[in-house]
Design a protein around this motif. Structure first.
Motif, PDB file in Angstrom:
ATOM      1  N   PRO A 171      65.229 -31.605 101.244  1.00  0.00           N
ATOM      2  CA  PRO A 171      64.672 -31.929 102.565  1.00  0.00           C
ATOM      3  C   PRO A 171      63.355 -32.693 102.521  1.00  0.00           C
ATOM      4  O   PRO A 171      62.877 -33.164 103.546  1.00  0.00           O
ATOM      5  CB  PRO A 171      64.471 -30.550 103.195  1.00  0.00           C
ATOM      6  CG  PRO A 171      64.262 -29.640 102.017  1.00  0.00           C
ATOM      7  CD  PRO A 171      65.090 -30.186 100.896  1.00  0.00           C
ATOM      8  N   HIS A 198      68.464 -31.340 108.822  1.00  0.00           N
ATOM      9  CA  HIS A 198      67.110 -31.574 108.312  1.00  0.00           C
ATOM     10  C   HIS A 198      66.057 -31.208 109.364  1.00  0.00           C
ATOM     11  O   HIS A 198      65.065 -30.536 109.058  1.00  0.00           O
ATOM     12  CB  HIS A 198      66.934 -33.049 107.921  1.00  0.00           C
ATOM     13  CG  HIS A 198      67.666 -33.422 106.681  1.00  0.00           C
ATOM     14  ND1 HIS A 198      67.956 -34.734 106.353  1.00  0.00           N
ATOM     15  CD2 HIS A 198      68.172 -32.677 105.674  1.00  0.00           C
ATOM     16  CE1 HIS A 198      68.604 -34.768 105.203  1.00  0.00           C
ATOM     17  NE2 HIS A 198      68.753 -33.534 104.774  1.00  0.00           N
ATOM     18  N   LEU A 246      64.582 -20.105 102.748  1.00  0.00           N
ATOM     19  CA  LEU A 246      65.240 -20.600 103.960  1.00  0.00           C
ATOM     20  C   LEU A 246      66.497 -21.405 103.627  1.00  0.00           C
ATOM     21  O   LEU A 246      67.512 -21.313 104.326  1.00  0.00           O
ATOM     22  CB  LEU A 246      64.264 -21.460 104.774  1.00  0.00           C
ATOM     23  CG  LEU A 246      64.670 -21.731 106.216  1.00  0.00           C
ATOM     24  CD1 LEU A 246      64.827 -20.424 106.989  1.00  0.00           C
ATOM     25  CD2 LEU A 246      63.655 -22.630 106.900  1.00  0.00           C
ATOM     26  N   ALA A 247      66.442 -22.180 102.557  1.00  0.00           N
ATOM     27  CA  ALA A 247      67.600 -22.986 102.171  1.00  0.00           C
ATOM     28  C   ALA A 247      68.793 -22.105 101.820  1.00  0.00           C
ATOM     29  O   ALA A 247      69.949 -22.520 101.985  1.00  0.00           O
ATOM     30  CB  ALA A 247      67.245 -23.886 100.985  1.00  0.00           C
ATOM     31  N   PHE A 269      72.046 -23.996 106.706  1.00  0.00           N
ATOM     32  CA  PHE A 269      71.611 -25.390 106.549  1.00  0.00           C
ATOM     33  C   PHE A 269      72.574 -26.060 105.571  1.00  0.00           C
ATOM     34  O   PHE A 269      72.270 -26.244 104.390  1.00  0.00           O
ATOM     35  CB  PHE A 269      70.156 -25.445 106.090  1.00  0.00           C
ATOM     36  CG  PHE A 269      69.219 -24.765 107.050  1.00  0.00           C
ATOM     37  CD1 PHE A 269      68.892 -25.364 108.251  1.00  0.00           C
ATOM     38  CD2 PHE A 269      68.705 -23.504 106.774  1.00  0.00           C
ATOM     39  CE1 PHE A 269      68.051 -24.731 109.167  1.00  0.00           C
ATOM     40  CE2 PHE A 269      67.877 -22.862 107.663  1.00  0.00           C
ATOM     41  CZ  PHE A 269      67.546 -23.473 108.872  1.00  0.00           C
ATOM     42  N   TYR A 279      65.904 -27.423 109.870  1.00  0.00           N
ATOM     43  CA  TYR A 279      65.339 -26.757 108.691  1.00  0.00           C
ATOM     44  C   TYR A 279      63.816 -26.881 108.679  1.00  0.00           C
ATOM     45  O   TYR A 279      63.099 -25.887 108.471  1.00  0.00           O
ATOM     46  CB  TYR A 279      65.934 -27.361 107.415  1.00  0.00           C
ATOM     47  CG  TYR A 279      65.284 -26.868 106.142  1.00  0.00           C
ATOM     48  CD1 TYR A 279      65.677 -25.668 105.557  1.00  0.00           C
ATOM     49  CD2 TYR A 279      64.272 -27.604 105.519  1.00  0.00           C
ATOM     50  CE1 TYR A 279      65.069 -25.207 104.390  1.00  0.00           C
ATOM     51  CE2 TYR A 279      63.670 -27.154 104.354  1.00  0.00           C
ATOM     52  CZ  TYR A 279      64.075 -25.953 103.800  1.00  0.00           C
ATOM     53  OH  TYR A 279      63.464 -25.505 102.646  1.00  0.00           O
ATOM     54  N   ARG A 282      75.230 -26.761 100.565  1.00  0.00           N
ATOM     55  CA  ARG A 282      74.014 -26.516 101.340  1.00  0.00           C
ATOM     56  C   ARG A 282      72.974 -27.606 101.128  1.00  0.00           C
ATOM     57  O   ARG A 282      73.052 -28.400 100.187  1.00  0.00           O
ATOM     58  CB  ARG A 282      73.421 -25.147 100.967  1.00  0.00           C
ATOM     59  CG  ARG A 282      72.847 -25.063  99.570  1.00  0.00           C
ATOM     60  CD  ARG A 282      72.217 -23.693  99.328  1.00  0.00           C
ATOM     61  NE  ARG A 282      71.667 -23.578  97.976  1.00  0.00           N
ATOM     62  CZ  ARG A 282      70.421 -23.918  97.645  1.00  0.00           C
ATOM     63  NH1 ARG A 282      69.595 -24.408  98.556  1.00  0.00           N
ATOM     64  NH2 ARG A 282      70.006 -23.789  96.398  1.00  0.00           N
ATOM     65  N   THR A 323      62.191 -24.824 111.444  1.00  0.00           N
ATOM     66  CA  THR A 323      62.311 -23.392 111.151  1.00  0.00           C
ATOM     67  C   THR A 323      61.374 -22.991 110.018  1.00  0.00           C
ATOM     68  O   THR A 323      60.785 -21.901 110.039  1.00  0.00           O
ATOM     69  CB  THR A 323      63.766 -23.043 110.785  1.00  0.00           C
ATOM     70  OG1 THR A 323      64.628 -23.432 111.864  1.00  0.00           O
ATOM     71  CG2 THR A 323      63.932 -21.555 110.533  1.00  0.00           C
TER      72      THR A 323
END
Length: 205
Positions: A110, A22, A39-40, A97, A25, A106, A28
């Motif tokens: 978040p 977390h 991104l995920a 992630f 992520y 995954r 980033t």
């Protein structure tokens, strides 16, 4: 979006989150200006530690490659390489992630962790998309050309920003993106890793 004066508190409490995935992520997301799902969906095969690039599944152009900046590289290198079950067989989890509990393997939600960090820091509500907006706004402090920010974020620059749309090479993007990251970290009181250093990758968990 987040103000310059709020960066120190935000980083302090996001980095304190008990879940390493977390925390990485969210940081980033802010430093890359990527969309939440882009991104995920990042896979290990999309991360190039040697040539310092991230290939992101772009909802506009299909995919785009952006710089892997020094601090983001250090965050990703510390993430666990997990295993997951697929059709009764144990295979390598492809997601950067990752989640050991999610059926997909995954990260799924978040926002809960982010809201906890915001509350602990005493900061106002900020959506995950707000982190993307924050990147675009904070980049102006470094006086980055609008076209550079647009290419990193996956936006086509407007005609008023540039007469001709240019796809800049990764090394040119990296020069500016590293400056943006360095400035953000400076405001947060965090030292930026040496750009030439190779991050130590974490073993498979």
């Amino acid at each position: 979006c987040m103000q310059r004066e709020q960066l120190s508190l935000w980083f302090e409490h996001v980095r304190k989150l008990p879940n390493l995935v977390h925390a990485a992520y969210l940081q980033t997301l802010l430093i890359t200006g990527a969309r939440r799902e882009e991104l995920a969906w990042l896979k290990w095969e999309d991360v190039d530690f040697q040539w310092k690039g991230l290939t992101i599944r772009d909802k506009v152009d299909g995919e785009r490659t952006i710089p892997l900046t020094p601090y983001v590289a250090s965050l990703l290198a510390q993430l666990p390489r997990r295993k997951m079950m697929v059709n009764g067989k144990e295979v390598a989890n492809p997601w950067v992630f990752s989640s050991p509990t999610a059926a997909s393997g995954r990260l799924q939600e978040p926002r809960i962790a982010h809201n906890k960090a915001l509350t602990a820091a005493g900061l106002p509500a900020l959506s995950l998309h707000g982190l993307r907006r924050s990147f675009g706004t904070l980049a102006e402090w470094v006086e980055v050309p609008a076209g550079i920010v647009a290419q990193i974020m996956g936006h086509k620059p407007s005609a008023t920003a540039e007469k001709h749309y240019r796809v800049r090479p990764l090394d040119l993007l990296r020069m500016w993106h590293t400056k943006i990251e360095g400035w953000i970290l400076e405001q947060a009181g965090i030292e930026q890793p040496d750009a030439g250093a190779k991050p130590e990758l974490k073993a498979v968990a």
